[in-house]
Write a protein that holds these residues in place. Structure first.
Motif, PDB file in Angstrom:
ATOM      1  N   ASP A  13      40.521  32.214  35.618  1.00 50.38           N
ATOM      2  CA  ASP A  13      40.228  33.638  35.732  1.00 50.38           C
ATOM      3  C   ASP A  13      41.240  34.269  36.673  1.00 50.38           C
ATOM      4  N   LEU A  14      41.745  35.439  36.296  1.00 56.43           N
ATOM      5  CA  LEU A  14      42.717  36.175  37.105  1.00 56.43           C
ATOM      6  C   LEU A  14      42.064  37.449  37.615  1.00 56.43           C
ATOM      7  N   VAL A  15      41.846  37.524  38.926  1.00 59.47           N
ATOM      8  CA  VAL A  15      41.219  38.681  39.551  1.00 59.47           C
ATOM      9  C   VAL A  15      42.290  39.718  39.873  1.00 59.47           C
ATOM     10  N   LEU A  16      42.079  40.937  39.372  1.00 62.58           N
ATOM     11  CA  LEU A  16      43.030  42.035  39.549  1.00 62.58           C
ATOM     12  C   LEU A  16      42.323  43.211  40.222  1.00 62.58           C
ATOM     13  N   PRO A  17      42.378  43.312  41.553  1.00 60.18           N
ATOM     14  CA  PRO A  17      41.783  44.462  42.241  1.00 60.18           C
ATOM     15  C   PRO A  17      42.481  45.737  41.795  1.00 60.18           C
ATOM     16  N   CYS A  18      41.711  46.773  41.492  1.00 57.55           N
ATOM     17  CA  CYS A  18      42.298  47.951  40.847  1.00 57.55           C
ATOM     18  C   CYS A  18      41.756  49.237  41.445  1.00 57.55           C
ATOM     19  N   LEU A  19      42.656  50.087  41.918  1.00 56.43           N
ATOM     20  CA  LEU A  19      42.303  51.434  42.361  1.00 56.43           C
ATOM     21  C   LEU A  19      43.374  52.386  41.821  1.00 56.43           C
ATOM     22  N   ASN A  20      43.023  53.095  40.764  1.00 58.65           N
ATOM     23  CA  ASN A  20      43.933  54.057  40.132  1.00 58.65           C
ATOM     24  C   ASN A  20      45.264  53.404  39.717  1.00 58.65           C
ATOM     25  N   GLU A  21      45.161  52.418  38.839  1.00 57.99           N
ATOM     26  CA  GLU A  21      46.343  51.711  38.349  1.00 57.99           C
ATOM     27  C   GLU A  21      46.513  51.860  36.840  1.00 57.99           C
ATOM     28  N   ALA A  22      46.059  52.975  36.270  1.00 57.00           N
ATOM     29  CA  ALA A  22      46.142  53.151  34.819  1.00 57.00           C
ATOM     30  C   ALA A  22      47.579  53.075  34.317  1.00 57.00           C
ATOM     31  N   GLU A  23      48.515  53.530  35.121  1.00 58.21           N
ATOM     32  CA  GLU A  23      49.914  53.513  34.703  1.00 58.21           C
ATOM     33  C   GLU A  23      50.458  52.086  34.600  1.00 58.21           C
ATOM     34  N   ALA A  24      49.964  51.187  35.460  1.00 57.75           N
ATOM     35  CA  ALA A  24      50.487  49.817  35.505  1.00 57.75           C
ATOM     36  C   ALA A  24      49.710  48.862  34.607  1.00 57.75           C
ATOM     37  N   LEU A  25      48.466  49.165  34.312  1.00 55.62           N
ATOM     38  CA  LEU A  25      47.586  48.205  33.629  1.00 55.62           C
ATOM     39  C   LEU A  25      48.135  47.674  32.298  1.00 55.62           C
ATOM     40  N   PRO A  26      48.669  48.508  31.412  1.00 58.77           N
ATOM     41  CA  PRO A  26      49.161  47.946  30.146  1.00 58.77           C
ATOM     42  C   PRO A  26      50.222  46.874  30.355  1.00 58.77           C
ATOM     43  N   TRP A  27      51.155  47.107  31.254  1.00 59.15           N
ATOM     44  CA  TRP A  27      52.212  46.132  31.546  1.00 59.15           C
ATOM     45  C   TRP A  27      51.609  44.847  32.097  1.00 59.15           C
ATOM     46  N   VAL A  28      50.685  44.982  33.044  1.00 61.60           N
ATOM     47  CA  VAL A  28      50.090  43.802  33.685  1.00 61.60           C
ATOM     48  C   VAL A  28      49.274  42.991  32.688  1.00 61.60           C
ATOM     49  N   LEU A  29      48.375  43.641  31.972  1.00 57.83           N
ATOM     50  CA  LEU A  29      47.478  42.911  31.082  1.00 57.83           C
ATOM     51  C   LEU A  29      48.217  42.295  29.901  1.00 57.83           C
ATOM     52  N   ASP A  30      49.296  42.924  29.477  1.00 57.42           N
ATOM     53  CA  ASP A  30      50.076  42.365  28.370  1.00 57.42           C
ATOM     54  C   ASP A  30      50.746  41.056  28.755  1.00 57.42           C
ATOM     55  N   ARG A  31      50.894  40.798  30.055  1.00 56.95           N
ATOM     56  CA  ARG A  31      51.587  39.606  30.528  1.00 56.95           C
ATOM     57  C   ARG A  31      50.649  38.515  31.033  1.00 56.95           C
ATOM     58  N   VAL A  32      49.354  38.701  30.918  1.00 52.02           N
ATOM     59  CA  VAL A  32      48.418  37.650  31.330  1.00 52.02           C
ATOM     60  C   VAL A  32      48.551  36.472  30.367  1.00 52.02           C
ATOM     61  N   PRO A  33      48.820  35.275  30.865  1.00 54.40           N
ATOM     62  CA  PRO A  33      49.073  34.131  29.978  1.00 54.40           C
ATOM     63  C   PRO A  33      47.829  33.732  29.177  1.00 54.40           C
ATOM     64  N   ASP A  34      48.069  33.116  28.045  1.00 49.26           N
ATOM     65  CA  ASP A  34      46.977  32.555  27.262  1.00 49.26           C
ATOM     66  C   ASP A  34      46.210  31.550  28.114  1.00 49.26           C
ATOM     67  N   GLY A  35      44.901  31.556  27.974  1.00 49.14           N
ATOM     68  CA  GLY A  35      44.067  30.650  28.745  1.00 49.14           C
ATOM     69  C   GLY A  35      43.576  31.229  30.052  1.00 49.14           C
ATOM     70  N   ALA A  71      36.897  44.306  46.612  1.00 51.10           N
ATOM     71  CA  ALA A  71      37.285  44.154  45.207  1.00 51.10           C
ATOM     72  C   ALA A  71      37.600  42.698  44.878  1.00 51.10           C
ATOM     73  N   CYS A  72      38.360  42.027  45.750  1.00 55.70           N
ATOM     74  CA  CYS A  72      38.687  40.620  45.508  1.00 55.70           C
ATOM     75  C   CYS A  72      37.430  39.767  45.427  1.00 55.70           C
ATOM     76  N   HIS A  73      36.503  39.990  46.350  1.00 54.80           N
ATOM     77  CA  HIS A  73      35.315  39.136  46.383  1.00 54.80           C
ATOM     78  C   HIS A  73      34.405  39.417  45.197  1.00 54.80           C
ATOM     79  N   ALA A  74      34.328  40.662  44.771  1.00 49.44           N
ATOM     80  CA  ALA A  74      33.554  40.970  43.576  1.00 49.44           C
ATOM     81  C   ALA A  74      34.133  40.242  42.364  1.00 49.44           C
ATOM     82  N   GLY A  75      35.454  40.164  42.296  1.00 54.55           N
ATOM     83  CA  GLY A  75      36.087  39.430  41.213  1.00 54.55           C
ATOM     84  C   GLY A  75      35.795  37.944  41.288  1.00 54.55           C
ATOM     85  N   LEU A  76      35.826  37.394  42.503  1.00 56.19           N
ATOM     86  CA  LEU A  76      35.503  35.980  42.674  1.00 56.19           C
ATOM     87  C   LEU A  76      34.075  35.686  42.235  1.00 56.19           C
ATOM     88  N   LEU A  77      33.142  36.552  42.595  1.00 52.82           N
ATOM     89  CA  LEU A  77      31.753  36.350  42.205  1.00 52.82           C
ATOM     90  C   LEU A  77      31.562  36.472  40.696  1.00 52.82           C
TER      91      LEU A  77
END
Length: 224
Positions: A13-35, A71-77
């Motif tokens: 699981d890849l935790v991505l803390p996010c606060l107003n990152e709509a501009e970056a999200l497509p680039w980031v999520l497109d590069r998340v590796p398989d698995g 945000a990080c801890h919520a992702g971990l949980l």
């Protein structure tokens, strides 16, 4: 509250803390590796980041309490995989580096891997942020004996072990508290490096002197 378009468990699981990152999200999520399952933790965005992340196939967690650590801890949980990674969501780091960074933990050769930043161009890592990071690295070495050149905005460990650390910081000190408690617990901590690009959009922390000062203040409190 969580929403997701993923139903099957994944190796990591890849935790991505996010606060107003709509501009970056497509680039980031497109590069998340398989698995690897992206867990976007929306920390009160007003630019539609959460809705966009869901449309792009991410698992979305809503954490109303502001703070990087919250945000990080919520992702971990919310994570369910054996391996959990953390990565900034501003397109400064390429998630395609993740399999290499995670490999020592996956093999059982390390308990925590931190990826130090290697700027790819001038201005990617502002001077005040580098100076603050350098000071914190020295303080961390004195406190823990662990020699680090960076606090590792991309990092990987096992979920059960991270939960056992019982991290309590919910602000900028969360990454440092993870290192300190891991060192105190005798974890094998390794450092590698990843390319560091200019972020997309304005930084909430290292983009300003005030943000950097607040982060250093939070982390010094952890070391005390």
């Amino acid at each position: 509250m969580t929403t997701s378009r993923h139903a099957q468990p994944t190796p990591g699981d890849l935790v991505l803390p996010c606060l107003n990152e709509a501009e970056a999200l497509p680039w980031v999520l497109d590069r998340v590796p398989d698995g690897w399952r992206p867990i976007v933790v929306d920390n009160g965005s007003t630019d539609g980041s959460a809705e966009l992340a869901l449309r792009l196939g991410a698992h979305v967690v809503h954490e109303p309490r502001r703070g990087f650590g919250a945000a990080c801890h919520a992702g971990l949980l919310a994570a369910t995989a054996d391996l959990v990674a953390f990565c900034d969501c501003d397109a400064s780091l390429d998630p395609r580096e993740l399999p290499r960074v995670a490999a020592p933990v996956s093999r059982g050769d390390a308990d925590l891997v931190l990826a130090r930043r290697r700027p790819t161009e001038r201005g990617a890592w502002p001077l005040h942020a580098r100076l603050g990071n350098r000071a914190l690295s020295r303080m961390t070495r004195r406190r823990t004996g662990v020699r680090l050149r960076d606090l590792g905005p991309m990092r990987v460990a096992r979920r059960a072990s991270l939960l056992a650390l019982a991290l309590t910081d919910r602000r900028s000190g969360y990454p440092l508290q993870m290192v300190v408690r891991a060192a105190d617990a005798g974890w094998r901590i390794e450092e590698t490096e990843v390319a560091y690009r200019p972020r997309t959009g304005r930084s909430k922390v290292t983009g300003t002197w005030r943000g950097t000062w607040q982060a250093v203040h939070d982390m010094r409190a952890v070391l005390r």
